[in-house]
Scaffold this motif. Structure first.
Motif, PDB file in Angstrom:
ATOM      1  N   MET A 166      -9.063  13.505 -11.242  1.00  0.00           N
ATOM      2  CA  MET A 166      -8.718  12.046 -11.694  1.00  0.00           C
ATOM      3  C   MET A 166      -7.713  12.081 -11.243  1.00  0.00           C
ATOM      4  O   MET A 166      -7.224  12.220 -11.922  1.00  0.00           O
ATOM      5  N   VAL A 167      -7.648  10.834 -11.067  1.00  0.00           N
ATOM      6  CA  VAL A 167      -6.408  10.385 -10.337  1.00  0.00           C
ATOM      7  C   VAL A 167      -5.870   8.802 -10.422  1.00  0.00           C
ATOM      8  O   VAL A 167      -6.918   8.065 -10.462  1.00  0.00           O
ATOM      9  N   LEU A 168      -4.694   8.660 -10.456  1.00  0.00           N
ATOM     10  CA  LEU A 168      -4.743   7.748 -10.683  1.00  0.00           C
ATOM     11  C   LEU A 168      -2.765   6.610  -9.491  1.00  0.00           C
ATOM     12  O   LEU A 168      -2.596   7.983  -9.088  1.00  0.00           O
ATOM     13  N   ALA A 169      -3.545   6.091  -9.010  1.00  0.00           N
ATOM     14  CA  ALA A 169      -2.457   5.053  -7.488  1.00  0.00           C
ATOM     15  C   ALA A 169      -2.229   3.810  -7.919  1.00  0.00           C
ATOM     16  O   ALA A 169      -3.071   3.278  -9.083  1.00  0.00           O
ATOM     17  N   SER A 213       0.760  -1.099  -0.200  1.00  0.00           N
ATOM     18  CA  SER A 213       0.171  -0.396   0.631  1.00  0.00           C
ATOM     19  C   SER A 213       0.291   1.441   0.195  1.00  0.00           C
ATOM     20  O   SER A 213       0.531   2.585  -0.446  1.00  0.00           O
ATOM     21  N   PHE A 214       1.858   1.165   0.597  1.00  0.00           N
ATOM     22  CA  PHE A 214       3.547   2.499   0.002  1.00  0.00           C
ATOM     23  C   PHE A 214       2.672   2.974  -1.373  1.00  0.00           C
ATOM     24  O   PHE A 214       3.750   2.114  -2.718  1.00  0.00           O
ATOM     25  N   GLY A 215       2.610   3.676  -2.273  1.00  0.00           N
ATOM     26  CA  GLY A 215       1.437   3.647  -3.460  1.00  0.00           C
ATOM     27  C   GLY A 215       2.618   4.978  -4.226  1.00  0.00           C
ATOM     28  O   GLY A 215       2.998   5.752  -3.146  1.00  0.00           O
ATOM     29  N   THR A 216       1.439   5.411  -5.227  1.00  0.00           N
ATOM     30  CA  THR A 216       2.138   7.021  -6.289  1.00  0.00           C
ATOM     31  C   THR A 216       0.613   7.055  -5.952  1.00  0.00           C
ATOM     32  O   THR A 216       0.607   6.279  -7.457  1.00  0.00           O
ATOM     33  N   LEU A 217       0.780   8.128  -5.872  1.00  0.00           N
ATOM     34  CA  LEU A 217      -0.686   9.004  -6.065  1.00  0.00           C
ATOM     35  C   LEU A 217      -0.475   9.959  -7.804  1.00  0.00           C
ATOM     36  O   LEU A 217       0.782  10.680  -7.241  1.00  0.00           O
ATOM     37  N   VAL A 218      -1.270  10.082  -8.948  1.00  0.00           N
ATOM     38  CA  VAL A 218      -0.891  11.026  -9.766  1.00  0.00           C
ATOM     39  C   VAL A 218      -2.009  11.363 -10.103  1.00  0.00           C
ATOM     40  O   VAL A 218      -3.064  10.819 -10.061  1.00  0.00           O
ATOM     41  N   SER A 219      -1.582  12.806 -10.608  1.00  0.00           N
ATOM     42  CA  SER A 219      -3.069  14.071 -10.463  1.00  0.00           C
ATOM     43  C   SER A 219      -1.965  14.523 -11.604  1.00  0.00           C
ATOM     44  O   SER A 219      -1.306  15.130 -12.232  1.00  0.00           O
ATOM     45  N   VAL A 220      -2.909  15.464 -12.573  1.00  0.00           N
ATOM     46  CA  VAL A 220      -3.359  16.529 -13.435  1.00  0.00           C
ATOM     47  C   VAL A 220      -2.359  17.578 -13.193  1.00  0.00           C
ATOM     48  O   VAL A 220      -3.746  18.479 -12.475  1.00  0.00           O
ATOM     49  N   GLY A 221      -1.419  17.851 -13.461  1.00  0.00           N
ATOM     50  CA  GLY A 221      -1.026  19.554 -12.842  1.00  0.00           C
ATOM     51  C   GLY A 221      -1.105  20.488 -14.177  1.00  0.00           C
ATOM     52  O   GLY A 221      -1.836  20.194 -14.823  1.00  0.00           O
ATOM     53  N   THR A 233       3.289  11.539  -5.830  1.00  0.00           N
ATOM     54  CA  THR A 233       3.205  11.970  -4.312  1.00  0.00           C
ATOM     55  C   THR A 233       3.625  10.401  -4.587  1.00  0.00           C
ATOM     56  O   THR A 233       2.305   9.466  -4.193  1.00  0.00           O
ATOM     57  N   HIS A 234       4.386   9.908  -3.293  1.00  0.00           N
ATOM     58  CA  HIS A 234       4.995   8.438  -3.302  1.00  0.00           C
ATOM     59  C   HIS A 234       4.480   8.629  -2.092  1.00  0.00           C
ATOM     60  O   HIS A 234       4.529   9.197  -0.489  1.00  0.00           O
ATOM     61  N   ILE A 235       3.169   7.818  -1.262  1.00  0.00           N
ATOM     62  CA  ILE A 235       2.755   7.525  -0.172  1.00  0.00           C
ATOM     63  C   ILE A 235       1.620   6.462   0.054  1.00  0.00           C
ATOM     64  O   ILE A 235       1.562   6.018  -0.413  1.00  0.00           O
TER      65      ILE A 235
END
Length: 206
Positions: free
Chosen positions: A73-76, A23-31, A38-40
């Protein structure tokens, strides 16, 4: 995510278990100009409405959270810590080298968590990871001054639209090539290589 048919995982229980264990993942969003990441810890949970969601938080000092309102809309991304290079010299025919790995990607819509919902996400997060401690710290036992640090984070909930899983473990190789890959991985003496061999063996259908 591009997933060749050999490596596609569709068992929901297997996918969910993978997320919980990695579960230590990467959250990706549109800038505004580039994607933001971010790695959380991103936890698979069930919210008060009974829906399966992802919960997490980032620092308020992290500017990524400002993109959430305009681009929810995000990607984990979740990756196994076990991956390994596979040499083409381990096959009984000419081919190219490759890399074995396991990953899950979850896409969904993010909304901010506040108040009791945010506190509950932190409570469950601590309960999960404090279980290994000799003297576990309990969220409800934190002092008021420590709890005030909650004001320094941005909590979020991701409603899940899609889960995709790719476990690339040499399933497309002949049994002869597959077994030879196992031999060479174990011959390295490296812990990660030997663990990869074990995972491959467990995952391959008889």
């Amino acid at each position: 995510m591009h997933i060749p048919s050999h490596f596609k995982v569709e068992d929901p229980a297997l996918i969910d278990d993978f997320i919980r264990q990695n579960s230590f993942g990467t959250l990706v969003s549109v800038g505004e100009s580039y994607p933001l990441a971010t790695h959380i810890p991103i936890e698979l949970e069930v919210n008060a409405a009974g829906h399966q969601v992802l919960w997490g938080h980032i620092s308020k000092a992290n500017p990524q959270w400002r993109s959430f309102e305009t681009n929810p809309m995000v990607l984990a991304i979740f990756l196994s810590p076990i991956d390994h290079y596979i040499s083409s010299s381990w096959y009984f025919h000419d081919n190219v080298p490759t890399w074995n790995y396991m990953s899950v990607q979850v896409t969904g819509t993010l909304q901010l968590l506040t108040g009791e919902a945010l506190e509950e996400s932190l409570r469950r997060l601590m309960n999960k990871y404090e279980s290994i401690s000799a003297k576990p710290v309990d969220f409800d036992g934190l002092t008021a001054s420590v709890k005030r640090q909650i004001h320094g984070i941005i909590g979020f909930e991701i409603s899940i639209d899609r889960k995709e899983a790719s476990f690339k473990l040499s399933q497309n190789r002949t049994l002869e090539d597959f077994n030879n890959v196992l031999v060479h991985l174990r011959a390295t003496g490296d812990h990660t290589a030997m663990r990869m061999a074990q995972i491959m063996e467990e995952a391959r259908p008889l």
